[in-house]
Design a protein around this motif. Structure first.
Motif, PDB file in Angstrom:
ATOM      1  N   VAL A  85       0.829  -1.204   0.000  1.00 25.48           N
ATOM      2  CA  VAL A  85       0.000   0.000   0.000  1.00 25.48           C
ATOM      3  C   VAL A  85       0.864   1.254   0.000  1.00 25.48           C
ATOM      4  CG1 VAL A  85      -1.677   1.324   1.332  1.00 25.48           C
ATOM      5  CG2 VAL A  85      -1.940  -1.152   1.124  1.00 25.48           C
ATOM      6  N   THR A  86       1.917   1.245   0.846  1.00 16.95           N
ATOM      7  CA  THR A  86       2.809   2.416   0.930  1.00 16.95           C
ATOM      8  C   THR A  86       3.487   2.679  -0.407  1.00 16.95           C
ATOM      9  OG1 THR A  86       3.213   1.993   3.273  1.00 16.95           O
ATOM     10  CG2 THR A  86       4.795   3.403   2.108  1.00 16.95           C
ATOM     11  N   SER A 144       1.894   6.680  -6.810  1.00 13.98           N
ATOM     12  CA  SER A 144       0.813   7.506  -7.345  1.00 13.98           C
ATOM     13  C   SER A 144       1.118   8.986  -7.135  1.00 13.98           C
ATOM     14  CB  SER A 144      -0.498   7.129  -6.648  1.00 13.98           C
ATOM     15  OG  SER A 144      -1.534   8.024  -7.024  1.00 13.98           O
ATOM     16  N   ARG A 145       1.518   9.317  -5.940  1.00 18.90           N
ATOM     17  CA  ARG A 145       1.863  10.724  -5.668  1.00 18.90           C
ATOM     18  C   ARG A 145       3.068  11.175  -6.494  1.00 18.90           C
ATOM     19  NH1 ARG A 145       1.414  10.453   0.965  1.00 18.90           N
ATOM     20  NH2 ARG A 145      -0.875  10.272   1.068  1.00 18.90           N
ATOM     21  N   PHE A 146       4.019  10.249  -6.660  1.00 21.91           N
ATOM     22  CA  PHE A 146       5.224  10.575  -7.448  1.00 21.91           C
ATOM     23  C   PHE A 146       4.850  11.001  -8.863  1.00 21.91           C
ATOM     24  CE2 PHE A 146       8.475   9.125 -10.423  1.00 21.91           C
ATOM     25  CZ  PHE A 146       9.593   9.802  -9.963  1.00 21.91           C
ATOM     26  N   PHE A 147       3.973  10.209  -9.517  1.00 26.67           N
ATOM     27  CA  PHE A 147       3.601  10.542 -10.895  1.00 26.67           C
ATOM     28  C   PHE A 147       2.665  11.736 -10.955  1.00 26.67           C
ATOM     29  CE2 PHE A 147       4.993   6.146 -11.817  1.00 26.67           C
ATOM     30  CZ  PHE A 147       5.908   6.442 -12.816  1.00 26.67           C
ATOM     31  N   ARG A 192      10.422  13.039  -1.727  1.00 27.10           N
ATOM     32  CA  ARG A 192      10.127  12.222  -0.546  1.00 27.10           C
ATOM     33  C   ARG A 192       9.470  10.890  -0.982  1.00 27.10           C
ATOM     34  NH1 ARG A 192       9.459  14.097   4.511  1.00 27.10           N
ATOM     35  NH2 ARG A 192       9.032  16.197   3.721  1.00 27.10           N
ATOM     36  N   ASN A 193       8.486  10.985  -1.918  1.00 25.56           N
ATOM     37  CA  ASN A 193       7.838   9.766  -2.420  1.00 25.56           C
ATOM     38  C   ASN A 193       8.824   8.879  -3.160  1.00 25.56           C
ATOM     39  OD1 ASN A 193       5.069  10.268  -1.566  1.00 25.56           O
ATOM     40  ND2 ASN A 193       5.067  11.939  -3.057  1.00 25.56           N
TER      41      ASN A 193
END
Length: 595
Positions: free
Chosen positions: A416-417, A423-426, A447-448
């Motif tokens: 999940v992490t 997802s946040r990275f892209f 950070r991601n």
């Protein structure tokens, strides 16, 4: 302004605003003022220098006289010491050997008048030459006798006086006296030894001095008694006056004196150890060149200089103005947009240099125009490369492969992490197509990225991200940290045995934004470090954008002062500092090109 127009109305045909007229008039005005000032300064300096040189020469002459007198006095002291030793060491004071020895000393020096030894109560023990004492000499009251008693053991020099102790011709002498110990009849006794010297040597030393036609030298003792004066008889007769009061206040130096009605320069030196003063007198009217001669010279000099300056200024201004007019006509071609025109102007060196510099400027303008086109093309190409690198298939493949393995192993939380961070990275990578994002988003993006890489590399490293609050709201190019962190992981920490560490820090300093990426990896050698930004050091793997690409993006967008700097040591780690301008949110259009 109206006054000046009226004043120059008659000269309007001469075009007084032309550079030739301005140069001529300005040159004439400056020259007239300069020559006048120089003439005045030369006149004053010449007068002062003449006086200073004369005073210096006089001082040197007086110094020489003083040195000769001191040398003479020291010689007399040596003779007195020889006499004193002879008397003090003689076993019998009245012996013929002592008398013969002292007689020989007396005969070898023509300036020695007599040598005598007295008891402390004024009785004659012996003297050379052997002469009888005058009955009314009052020996014990004479200054040289009293001085020897008042200062036992010290040699005393008397003021000049007439010798009246012995029945011999009266002569002017200076007495050297001292209390000594002698042997008489086997007993030690105290007595006064006296050696008289005449003025022959002093007179010869002083007469040799020439201080102009009227100048002279005289000598006084420490209390103002006249030791020597070339007009001594006039002094004693009261027909000549010397103002001795200020002389006694000086040990050495010079001053002006007009007490006699004429300005005189008085120079003083003190003779040691007698305390006598050698005084040089120079008349001021013999020192200075007459003002009439100086004035005539200065007026003639001024007229000649003005004539020369007028001719030279006209010729020089013409030589300067002519090529400038040619240059003006050539520049007009460039003014019309003809950047291919070449200016060929000859003349004065400065005009030639101006022509060459103008040609260089035109050439540089053409080069800059071409460079701007190339830089814009490079900037667009760089932006395209960034967009192409936003989705790195290799990175995506490795991340999804890691997620699959974790899912098979039942590590649901890590799955999940990882997926959430990916997802946040892209999402930040896309950033709605904008190439400029806040520092806070860039740090969240990295950070991601670090969360994903830490899971992939099984916690092989730790990381830290810190930033000043002021720095978080500043704007920056996106995706400038990922290549740096990727290099830190793959080239610094991946090959380490121990646990690695990556630190990311952002702050504002000296009106610039700084972001630093540090690691404790294996570091780089100096050769590799020098080749990173030059493109000579190639990376085997990376984000696809690369460190050099990041540096060029920053330099193209913000200018040459901004970009990357590296610090690294083998086995110590690497530190990369990103320097950016401080761009508040909403002001990014003021810097670089469009996104």
């Amino acid at each position: 302004m109206r006054f000046w127009r009226v004043l120059f109305q008659p000269f309007s045909r001469f075009h007084y605003k032309k550079i030739q007229v301005i140069i001529t008039l300005s040159f004439m005005l400056v020259t007239i003022i300069t020559v006048l000032l120089v003439s005045i300064m030369l006149y004053n300096r010449f007068s002062k220098s003449s006086e200073e040189n004369t005073v210096l020469n006089i001082g040197q002459i007086i110094d020489q006289v003083n040195s000769n007198l001191e040398f003479y006095v020291l010689g007399m002291k040596d003779i007195f010491q020889v006499v004193e030793e002879s008397v003090g060491n003689a076993p019998l004071i009245s012996g013929e050997q002592l008398r013969s020895q002292l007689g020989t000393i007396l005969k070898t020096r023509q300036d020695l008048v007599s040598i005598a030894l007295f008891t402390k109560d004024g009785q004659l023990v012996w003297n050379t030459p052997n002469e009888q004492m005058r009955p009314n000499s009052r020996l014990t009251r004479q200054g040289w006798f009293e001085a020897a008693q008042e200062h036992p053991g010290l040699l005393q020099f008397s003021a000049p006086h007439i010798q009246n102790v012995f029945k011999s011709p009266y002569r002017w002498v200076v007495s050297m006296s001292k209390e000594i110990t002698y042997t008489d009849g086997g007993a030690k006794k105290k007595g006064i030894l006296d050696v008289d010297i005449n003025f022959r040597t002093i007179d010869e030393l002083s007469k040799r001095v020439s201080l102009g036609k009227k100048g002279y030298v005289y000598i006084i003792d420490g209390v103002g008694n006249m030791v020597y004066h070339p007009q001594q008889q006039l002094i004693y007769a009261g027909l000549k006056y010397e103002n001795l009061e200020p002389v006694l206040n000086y040990q050495y130096g010079n001053y002006s004196d007009d007490s006699t009605g004429e300005e005189r320069i008085i120079t003083i030196k003190t003779v040691q150890p007698t305390g006598w003063k050698v005084v040089g007198v120079t008349y001021a009217d013999e020192i200075m060149t007459t003002k009439k001669d100086l004035n005539t010279f200065m007026i003639g000099f001024l007229l000649i200089m003005l004539s020369i300056v007028l001719i030279v200024s006209v010729l020089v201004s013409y030589r300067i103005a002519k090529p400038l007019r040619t240059l003006e006509r050539s520049v007009k071609k460039v003014e019309k947009g003809d950047f291919g025109a070449i200016i060929d102007v000859s003349g004065a060196y400065e005009v030639e240099q101006l022509s060459k510099r103008f040609n260089l400027m035109i050439r540089r303008i053409r080069e800059l125009m071409d460079q701007i086109i190339l830089e814009q093309e490079a900037k667009r190409k760089s932006e395209l490369e960034v967009l192409q690198a936003q989705i790195n298939p290799h990175f995506l493949y490795n991340t999804l492969n890691s997620v699959t393995r974790m899912a098979e192993m039942g590590r649901k939380e890590e799955v999940v992490t990882t997926i959430t961070s990916l997802s946040r990275f892209f999402r930040i990578s896309l950033s709605k197509g904008s190439n400029i994002i806040p520092v806070q988003d860039e740090l969240e993006h990295i950070r991601n990225y670090l969360i994903i890489q830490k899971i992939r590399f099984k916690n092989k490293f730790q990381y830290e991200i810190e930033a000043q609050d002021e720095a978080l709201s500043c704007m920056t190019l996106k995706l400038i940290l990922q290549p740096l962190v990727e290099n830190a992981i793959h080239h610094g920490i991946e090959m380490m045995v121990d646990e690695g560490f990556i630190g990311i820090y952002a702050w504002i300093e000296d009106e610039s934004l700084f972001i630093r990426v540090t690691d404790n990896g294996i570091g780089m050698s100096e050769d590799v470090l020098r080749g990173i930004l030059s493109g000579k050091s190639r990376q085997d793997s990376g984000s696809g954008v690369g460190v050099r690409n990041v540096h060029e993006r920053i330099s193209l967008y913000y200018g040459k002062p901004y970009g990357l700097t590296f610090e690294s040591e083998l086995e110590e780690g690497t530190s990369v500092t990103v320097k950016l301008p401080v761009v508040p949110a909403g002001a990014e259009s003021d810097h670089g090109g469009s996104a």
